[in-house]
Scaffold this active site. Structure first.
Site, mmCIF file in Angstrom:
data_model
loop_
_atom_site.group_PDB
_atom_site.id
_atom_site.type_symbol
_atom_site.label_atom_id
_atom_site.label_comp_id
_atom_site.label_asym_id
_atom_site.label_seq_id
_atom_site.Cartn_x
_atom_site.Cartn_y
_atom_site.Cartn_z
ATOM 1 N N LYS A 26 0.983 -1.645 -0.078
ATOM 2 C CA LYS A 26 0.486 -0.303 0.134
ATOM 3 C C LYS A 26 0.875 1.383 0.049
ATOM 4 O O LYS A 26 1.986 1.238 0.141
ATOM 5 C CB LYS A 26 -0.945 -0.576 0.945
ATOM 6 C CG LYS A 26 -1.538 0.794 1.225
ATOM 7 C CD LYS A 26 -3.243 0.393 0.146
ATOM 8 C CE LYS A 26 -4.286 1.136 0.689
ATOM 9 N NZ LYS A 26 -5.431 0.139 -0.032
ATOM 10 N N ASP A 58 -6.953 4.264 -4.260
ATOM 11 C CA ASP A 58 -7.306 4.350 -3.357
ATOM 12 C C ASP A 58 -8.907 5.779 -2.736
ATOM 13 O O ASP A 58 -8.697 6.471 -3.832
ATOM 14 C CB ASP A 58 -7.601 3.654 -1.901
ATOM 15 C CG ASP A 58 -6.994 3.206 -0.398
ATOM 16 O OD1 ASP A 58 -7.320 2.077 -0.783
ATOM 17 O OD2 ASP A 58 -7.398 4.233 0.524
HETATM 18 N N1 GLU Z 1 -7.063 0.634 -3.015
HETATM 19 C C1 GLU Z 1 -7.706 -0.459 -2.812
HETATM 20 C C2 GLU Z 1 -8.201 -1.774 -1.506
HETATM 21 O O1 GLU Z 1 -8.274 -1.189 -0.727
HETATM 22 C C3 GLU Z 1 -7.579 -2.173 -4.639
HETATM 23 C C4 GLU Z 1 -6.264 -1.998 -4.609
HETATM 24 C C5 GLU Z 1 -6.198 -2.774 -5.867
HETATM 25 O O2 GLU Z 1 -6.707 -2.666 -6.813
HETATM 26 O O3 GLU Z 1 -4.579 -2.563 -6.100
HETATM 27 O O4 GLU Z 1 -8.398 -3.003 -1.880
#
Ligand code: GLU
Length: 449
Positions: free
Chosen positions: A129, A169
Site C-alpha cells: 500500500k 484508493d
Molecule cells: N485500494 C483498493 C483496496 O483497498 C484496491 C487496490 C488495488 O486495486 O490494487 O483493496
C-alpha cells in the site's frame, strides 16, 4: 477481543514497541493475531519458522519527499510512502491513498490487511500500500498532475509489472492513475501493466471502476442467502459517496433494494424515496462537489452535518464505504436496535473493534473488509491478466469473474470459520483462510525475508 496466549501477547507487545504511535496498525494486527491463536496451535511448524513474526513486519518501507509547484508558483512539499509488506504469493499489490490523514501507520495498516485480502481473491498478488498526505481537495487539475508526476518520479524506482503494482484508493481515481501512468512511461519508456485502474483506452479493465462496490454487494448477497434472504425489498444505508459507495448503491439497487442514505466527510443525506444515483454521480464524479449539494436538487431529501448520525437511520443492511473507524460501538448498537440484519465493510476497517464485537455477539451477518471489499483488487488482478495477454474481456466476462471470486471468498471464509468452531464468524474465517495460503508459501520458500 483479547489475546489469550503468551506467545501472541508477546508478539503484539513487540509490534506496539517497534511501531510506536501507529494505532491503526496496532488495531489491524491485534484483530488478526486474535484469530491466529487457534492457527498457531494447529500449525506448530509455523511458530517454529517464525511465520507470525515475519507476517507482521513489512518486507520493505519506502518513504520519500514529494515536492511540487502550486499554481501560484509556491513550492509545496508532501510525504510519499510505499509499504511493500509481503510478496510470498505474488508481486506487491495495493492502492495509493492521497489524504491529509495519511501517515506511515495508516499505510502500514492498509498494507497489512491487503496481504490477506489479496490472498482471499485466489489470484497471485502480494500485499502493499502507498500514498501521501497530499490533500487533493480544492486543487486544480494542473496541481494534481504536477503532484502525481513528482510522486511517480520517485515511486517508479521501486515498482514494476512483476514487482509492485499500485492502484487507486481514497483520493486516487482514473485522473490520478492517468497522470502517474503517463509519468512512468515517460521515465521508463515502457508500456507495461505497472498500475491498475487505468483508462479503458490504454490498458484498463471494464468493471474495475464498479468492482469494489459491486463486489461488496455480491459478498453481502452470499451472506444473506445463508439465511434464505436477499437484497430484494431491503432498505440500505451506505456511508461515503466515492467510488465504492456509488457502485455499491448501483448494485444494491439493481438487486432490488432501496438505498436511502449516503455521506461524505462533511455530513450525510437521507432520501427515504431512494437516492437519485444519476444526480450523485454528476455531483461527485463530474462536478467534484460536496454531498450537501444533493438536497438543493432533491428537496424531499434531508442533509445533516456530521457523519456518525447516519447509523441511526433505520435499515436492514448497512454498508460502511467511507473510511477507517467510521462506525463505532454506539453506532453498531443503534443499527442493531433498529433491526439491521447484515453489515459489510466496503471500506478498509470502517468498524471499530467494539462495533465488530457488537455485531458478532448479536448474530448479525458481518462481512469484514478483507473479504467484502476484495472485489476492487480482484478486478485489478484481472486487469493484470488482460495486460499480460494483451487483450480485453467484455464487461459481462469480467463481471461474471468478479461475482465468482466474491462467492468463492465467501465460501472460503465460511468453511474456515466452520472448521475453527465459529461457523458464523466471517472475521475469523477470512483471516484464517487468507493467512494460511500466504503462510504456506512463506514456509515453502524458506527463510528469505
Ligand atoms: N485500494 C483498493 C483496496 O483497498 C484496491 C487496490 C488495488 O486495486 O490494487 O483493496
Amino acid at each position: 477481543m483479547k489475546l489469550q496466549t503468551e506467545y501472541m501477547q508477546d508478539l503484539m507487545d513487540r509490534v506496539i514497541k517497534n511501531h510506536p504511535s501507529q494505532p491503526e496498525f496496532h488495531q489491524a494486527v491485534q484483530e488478526v493475531l486474535v484469530c491466529m491463536e487457534p492457527v498457531a496451535k494447529a500449525y506448530p511448524e509455523y511458530v517454529k519458522a517464525g511465520i507470525f513474526e515475519r507476517m507482521v513486519e513489512p518486507e520493505r518501507i519506502i518513504i520519500f519527499r514529494v515536492s511540487w509547484v502550486a499554481d501560484n508558483g509556491d513550492v509545496k512539499v508532501n510525504r510519499g510512502f510505499r509499504v511493500q509488506f509481503n510478496s510470498a504469493i505474488g508481486p506487491y499489490k495495493g492502492g495509493l491513498r492521497l489524504h491529509p490523514s495519511v501517515n506511515l501507520g495508516v499505510i502500514k495498516f492498509l498494507g497489512f490487511e491487503q496481504i490477506f485480502k489479496n490472498s482471499l481473491t485466489g489470484l497471485p498478488m502480494g500485499g502493499g500500500k502507498g500514498g501521501s498526505d497530499f490533500d487533493p481537495k480544492g486543487k486544480s487539475d494542473g496541481e494534481i498532475m504536477r503532484f502525481c508526476q513528482s510522486f511517480m518520479t520517485e515511486l517508479s524506482k521501486h515498482i514494476g509489472a512483476d514487482t509492485d503494482v499500485p492502484a487507486g484508493d481514497i483520493g486516487v481515481g482514473a485522473r490520478e492513475i492517468g497522470f502517474m501512468f503517463g509519468q512512468y512511461k515517460r521515465l521508463r519508456n515502457e508500456f507495461t501493466g505497472v498500475l491498475t485502474g487505468k483508462g479503458l483506452n490504454y490498458g484498463g479493465s471494464l468493471v474495475r471502476t464498479e468492482a469494489t462496490g459491486y463486489g461488496c454487494c455480491y459478498f453481502t448477497q452470499a451472506m444473506l442467502e445463508t439465511k434464505g434472504e436477499s437484497f430484494a425489498g431491503k432498505v440500505v444505508v451506505i456511508s461515503g459517496s466515492g467510488n465504492v459507495a456509488i457502485y455499491a448503491t448501483e448494485k444494491a439497487t439493481q438487486l432490488g433494494a432501496t438505498v436511502v442514505a449516503l455521506s461524505d466527510s462533511g455530513g450525510y443525506i437521507y432520501d427515504p424515496a431512494g437516492v437519485d444515483l444519476k444526480l450523485v454521480k454528476r455531483l461527485k464524479e463530474v462536478e467534484r462537489k460536496r454531498i450537501s449539494e444533493y438536497v438543493k436538487e432533491r428537496p424531499d431529501a434531508k442533509y445533516t452535518s456530521g457523519c456518525s448520525g447516519i447509523w441511526t437511520i433505520p435499515c436492514d443492511i448497512a454498508l460502511p464505504c467511507a473510511t477507517q473507524n467510521e462506525l463505532d460501538g454506539d453506532a453498531a448498537n443503534a443499527l442493531v436496535a433498529n433491526g439491521v440484519v447484515a453489515v459489510a465493510e466496503g471500506a478498509n476497517m470502517p468498524c471499530t473493534p467494539q462495533a465488530v464485537e457488537v455485531f458478532l455477539e448479536k448474530g448479525i451477518l458481518f462481512g469484514p473488509g478483507k473479504a467484502a471489499n476484495a472485489g476492487g483488487v480482484a478486478t485489478s488482478g484481472l486487469e493484470m491478466s488482460q495486460n499480460s495477454m494483451r487483450l480485453s474481456w467484455t464487461f459481462e466476462e469480467v463481471d461474471e469473474k468478479l461475482e465468482a471470486i466474491m462467492r468463492n471468498i465467501h465460501r472460503q471464509a465460511k468453511a474456515a470459520a466452520e472448521e475453527y468452531g465459529e461457523p458464523s464468524n466471517y472475521v475469523l474465517g477470512a483471516n484464517i483462510a487468507g493467512f494460511l495460503k500466504v503462510a504456506n508459501a512463506m514456509y515453502l520458500q524458506g527463510v528469505a525475508y
